[in-house]
Design a protein around this motif. Structure first.
Motif, PDB file in Angstrom:
ATOM      1  N   ARG A  81       1.026   1.214  -7.422  1.00 15.59           N
ATOM      2  CA  ARG A  81       0.773  -0.103  -6.825  1.00 15.59           C
ATOM      3  C   ARG A  81      -0.349   0.040  -5.802  1.00 15.59           C
ATOM      4  N   GLY A  82      -1.250  -0.917  -5.790  1.00 13.62           N
ATOM      5  CA  GLY A  82      -2.330  -0.898  -4.815  1.00 13.62           C
ATOM      6  C   GLY A  82      -3.326   0.213  -5.091  1.00 13.62           C
ATOM      7  N   ASN A  83      -4.473   0.125  -4.423  1.00 13.94           N
ATOM      8  CA  ASN A  83      -5.530   1.101  -4.670  1.00 13.94           C
ATOM      9  C   ASN A  83      -5.112   2.515  -4.295  1.00 13.94           C
ATOM     10  N   GLN A 365      -0.757 -10.626  -2.384  1.00 21.71           N
ATOM     11  CA  GLN A 365      -1.133  -9.883  -1.197  1.00 21.71           C
ATOM     12  C   GLN A 365       0.014  -9.078  -0.596  1.00 21.71           C
ATOM     13  N   THR A 366       1.215  -9.652  -0.559  1.00 21.19           N
ATOM     14  CA  THR A 366       2.316  -8.961   0.100  1.00 21.19           C
ATOM     15  C   THR A 366       3.141  -8.111  -0.856  1.00 21.19           C
ATOM     16  N   MET A 367       2.917  -8.238  -2.156  1.00 20.09           N
ATOM     17  CA  MET A 367       3.630  -7.387  -3.107  1.00 20.09           C
ATOM     18  C   MET A 367       2.750  -7.152  -4.318  1.00 20.09           C
ATOM     19  N   ASN A 368       2.101  -5.998  -4.330  1.00 24.63           N
ATOM     20  CA  ASN A 368       1.221  -5.676  -5.446  1.00 24.63           C
ATOM     21  C   ASN A 368       2.052  -5.221  -6.638  1.00 24.63           C
ATOM     22  N   PRO A 369       1.862  -5.824  -7.819  1.00 28.75           N
ATOM     23  CA  PRO A 369       2.588  -5.363  -9.001  1.00 28.75           C
ATOM     24  C   PRO A 369       2.148  -3.960  -9.396  1.00 28.75           C
ATOM     25  N   ILE A 387      -6.410 -10.553 -21.692  1.00 31.06           N
ATOM     26  CA  ILE A 387      -7.240 -10.449 -20.489  1.00 31.06           C
ATOM     27  C   ILE A 387      -6.308 -10.552 -19.289  1.00 31.06           C
ATOM     28  N   VAL A 388      -6.556  -9.707 -18.287  1.00 29.28           N
ATOM     29  CA  VAL A 388      -5.760  -9.739 -17.057  1.00 29.28           C
ATOM     30  C   VAL A 388      -6.638 -10.179 -15.896  1.00 29.28           C
ATOM     31  N   LEU A 389      -6.115 -11.113 -15.105  1.00 30.91           N
ATOM     32  CA  LEU A 389      -6.765 -11.571 -13.882  1.00 30.91           C
ATOM     33  C   LEU A 389      -5.940 -11.053 -12.700  1.00 30.91           C
ATOM     34  N   PRO A 390      -6.391  -9.998 -12.011  1.00 31.60           N
ATOM     35  CA  PRO A 390      -5.599  -9.425 -10.906  1.00 31.60           C
ATOM     36  C   PRO A 390      -5.504 -10.351  -9.696  1.00 31.60           C
ATOM     37  N   ASN A 391      -6.582 -11.077  -9.410  1.00 27.77           N
ATOM     38  CA  ASN A 391      -6.632 -12.063  -8.321  1.00 27.77           C
ATOM     39  C   ASN A 391      -6.402 -11.462  -6.944  1.00 27.77           C
ATOM     40  N   ASN A 392      -6.635 -10.170  -6.810  1.00 29.61           N
ATOM     41  CA  ASN A 392      -6.503  -9.491  -5.522  1.00 29.61           C
ATOM     42  C   ASN A 392      -7.205  -8.142  -5.646  1.00 29.61           C
ATOM     43  N   GLY A 393      -8.028  -7.809  -4.669  1.00 33.07           N
ATOM     44  CA  GLY A 393      -8.795  -6.568  -4.740  1.00 33.07           C
ATOM     45  C   GLY A 393      -7.934  -5.322  -4.781  1.00 33.07           C
ATOM     46  N   ILE A 395      -5.239  -5.001  -6.467  1.00 34.02           N
ATOM     47  CA  ILE A 395      -4.502  -4.942  -7.732  1.00 34.02           C
ATOM     48  C   ILE A 395      -5.423  -4.580  -8.894  1.00 34.02           C
ATOM     49  N   VAL A 396      -6.726  -4.655  -8.678  1.00 30.84           N
ATOM     50  CA  VAL A 396      -7.696  -4.426  -9.760  1.00 30.84           C
ATOM     51  C   VAL A 396      -7.518  -3.047 -10.390  1.00 30.84           C
TER      52      VAL A 396
END
Length: 552
Positions: A81-83, A365-369, A387-393, A395-396
């Motif tokens: 999860r997260g970068n 923002q508060t819970m990255n999948p 296609i996936v849209l992460p919508n958060n930097g 989660i990319v």
């Protein structure tokens, strides 16, 4: 005494202690986040990532270290999860690649494994940035390699790796200016240091005899698992005998009138009489309880006898179960080409669905999948390509990792905000190829400016903007540009910074902590200054952000 190799037992100890150490310090790591806003906390993300790896190791009965590093790497990859979580998983993917087929590890093999982990992690990041977890990993591995040239003692090599990580962590503010501005070290690097320190403790046998107590994060994971089993195993909503999921945390050090001495076994015995699915743990300072009961008040009253109640929580499981049943009964229409988006807030979800998104992953923002969450959504779509849209930097990277291991072709449009995701969907054409869609949707991101308004959770100064706790922050495409005490004024000033001569449409999505009246105030004030602009207002229902605003 020289320890010349790490066998499977030692390696299991290393993983177990490292996971425990990181979990104990997750909140400290979270406190190092640069931006003064609630976000996908690094400590939480890294903790959940390594817990997933540790679980995979514990389920592997092999006596080969190479087999165990494979389990650790695969578990971390799926749980990433997260970068920082994704980069950590790549580090240990490299460790696994370097240790395949090895029964044990000697000093040189241990050092080589860490070095290969660094090489793998750097390759996974498109534009590696120094002053981050990568720097800490690189310097640590180099120190380990140097020591392995001097000794065949694996403990000495691991000590060198830890010392290298400590030294590198101290340099991160000098390498990344924003860290120096805020006065912190890199949070991902700090998390990695805790992992490496745990490895060393496990290798040396330090603190390992202590009775293990789950920390709060692990307790939550246990609660979630138990809650899931208890609620979903019921045949119908009417079958739920104890309908309120109740949680309390008791500060055992607090002075309260007529305080009783605390005994965990007696505590559990009493609570077991007023509910089921009981989970209770404690240390010398805190007791934490999860129970399903028909009488939440009785749980609170009993807990108050031993200290001061901190966190309390009640959920109506009958309502939750009805939602689960309704969702599970919804037929999933099989599609050839699916679009999957990450979003929070009912209104935001509906906006994405109205634009053609097939499946929403709850998060943001508060819970990255995790990587696994994204893979599960891809599989459940039943599509032949997606296609996936992460919508958060943050989660990319997890989305890209999911695409790499998916059974079907998956494209990632690197959306970093909800506004970008919605704009990208306007360019989606199910009749076009996967690559053409990714290209056109990515190109469309240049047409939108994204604004986010939220509350600051601490005092700081970033890029010359002085910020005080509870200020309303205006964040434009990821940069904090406004900090004011008034929500409406802060939002208006932020939007003014988003406008240019080509701006035509402003979309305002108000969150759960704001309302339509406040959104209208913002729109009216801007209309008075810019009569050529068009406005759309939606109830996004999103957490964290009072407003999400796009300018196109």
């Amino acid at each position: 005494m020289v320890l010349k190799e790490i066998d499977s037992k030692k390696f299991r100890d290393m993983v177990r202690v490292a996971t425990h150490r990181l979990g104990r310090n997750a909140e400290f790591i979270n406190s190092l986040n640069v931006f003064p806003v609630p976000d996908g906390d690094t400590g939480t993300n890294m903790n959940l990532t390594i817990e997933s790896g540790a679980k995979a190791v514990s389920e592997n009965t092999s006596t080969s270290v190479g087999d165990l590093t494979e389990s650790l790497a695969k578990g971390m990859l799926m749980g990433a999860r997260g970068n920082s979580g994704v980069i950590s998983s790549q580090l240990f993917r490299g460790v696994y690649k370097a240790t395949q087929g090895m029964k044990t590890l000697n000093a040189q093999e241990l050092a080589n494994a860490f070095s290969n982990g660094v090489a793998t992690a750097y390759k996974a990041v498109m534009k590696p940035v120094e002053g981050t977890i990568l720097t800490v990993a690189r310097v640590a591995a180099q120190e380990g390699a140097n020591k392995a040239n001097e000794t065949d003692d694996v403990e000495e090599v691991m000590k060198a790796i830890v010392e290298g990580a400590k030294a590198a962590l101290k340099t991160t503010p000098d390498l990344l200016p924003v860290l120096k501005q805020v006065g912190v070290v890199d949070s991902g690097g700090q998390g990695l240091l805790f992992i490496y320190e745990g490895f060393l403790e496990g290798l040396l046998g330090e603190n390992f005899a202590d009775r293990y107590q789950p920390d709060e994060g692990e307790m939550d994971e246990m609660i979630n698992a138990m809650h899931h089993q208890s609620v979903q195993s019921q045949l119908s909503t009417q079958d739920i005998a104890n309908g309120y999921c109740t949680e309390i945390m008791v500060d055992l050090t607090a002075d309260v009138p007529n305080k009783k001495p605390f005994d965990l076994e007696e505590f559990r015995a009493h609570l077991s009489q007023i509910g089921d699915s009981l989970l209770a743990v404690s240390d010398d300072e805190v007791a934490k309880v999860h129970i399903h009961t028909e009488h939440p008040g009785a749980v609170f009253e009993y807990g108050k006898q031993f200290g001061q109640l901190g966190k309390i929580k009640i959920d109506n499981m009958r309502i939750q179960h009805e939602t689960i049943v309704n969702n599970s009964e919804e037929e999933q229409e099989s599609v050839d080409f699916a679009v999957i988006a990450v979003a929070s807030g009912n209104g935001i979800r509906k906006l994405f669905e109205s634009e053609g998104v097939n499946r929403i992953i709850s998060g943001g923002q508060t819970m990255n999948p995790s990587t696994q969450d994204i893979i599960d959504a891809i599989k459940k779509s039943g599509a032949k390509k997606a296609i996936v849209l992460p919508n958060n930097g943050n989660i990319v990277m997890a989305a890209k990792q999911a695409a790499e291991v998916s059974d079907i072709p998956v494209g990632i449009v690197p959306t970093k905000t909800i506004s970008q995701g919605l704009t990208a969907m306007l360019s989606f054409d199910a009749d076009d190829s996967l690559d053409d869609n990714v290209e056109s949707m990515t190109d469309a991101l240049e047409d939108v400016v994204s604004g986010e308004v939220t509350k600051a959770n601490r005092d700081t100064t970033i890029n010359g903007v002085e910020i005080h706790e509870n200020d309303y922050l205006g964040i434009v495409d990821g940069d904090i540009q406004v900090a004011e005490t008034d929500l409406i004024n802060s939002t208006i000033d932020m939007v003014e910074k988003m406008l240019d001569e080509d701006s035509e449409i402003i979309t305002i999505m108000f969150g759960r902590d704001s309302n339509k009246e406040e959104a209208n105030q913002v729109a009216e004030a801007l209309k008075n200054k810019h009569d050529d602009l068009e406005f759309e207002i939606h109830n996004g229902g999103q957490p964290v952000y009072n407003f999400l605003i796009s300018v196109e």
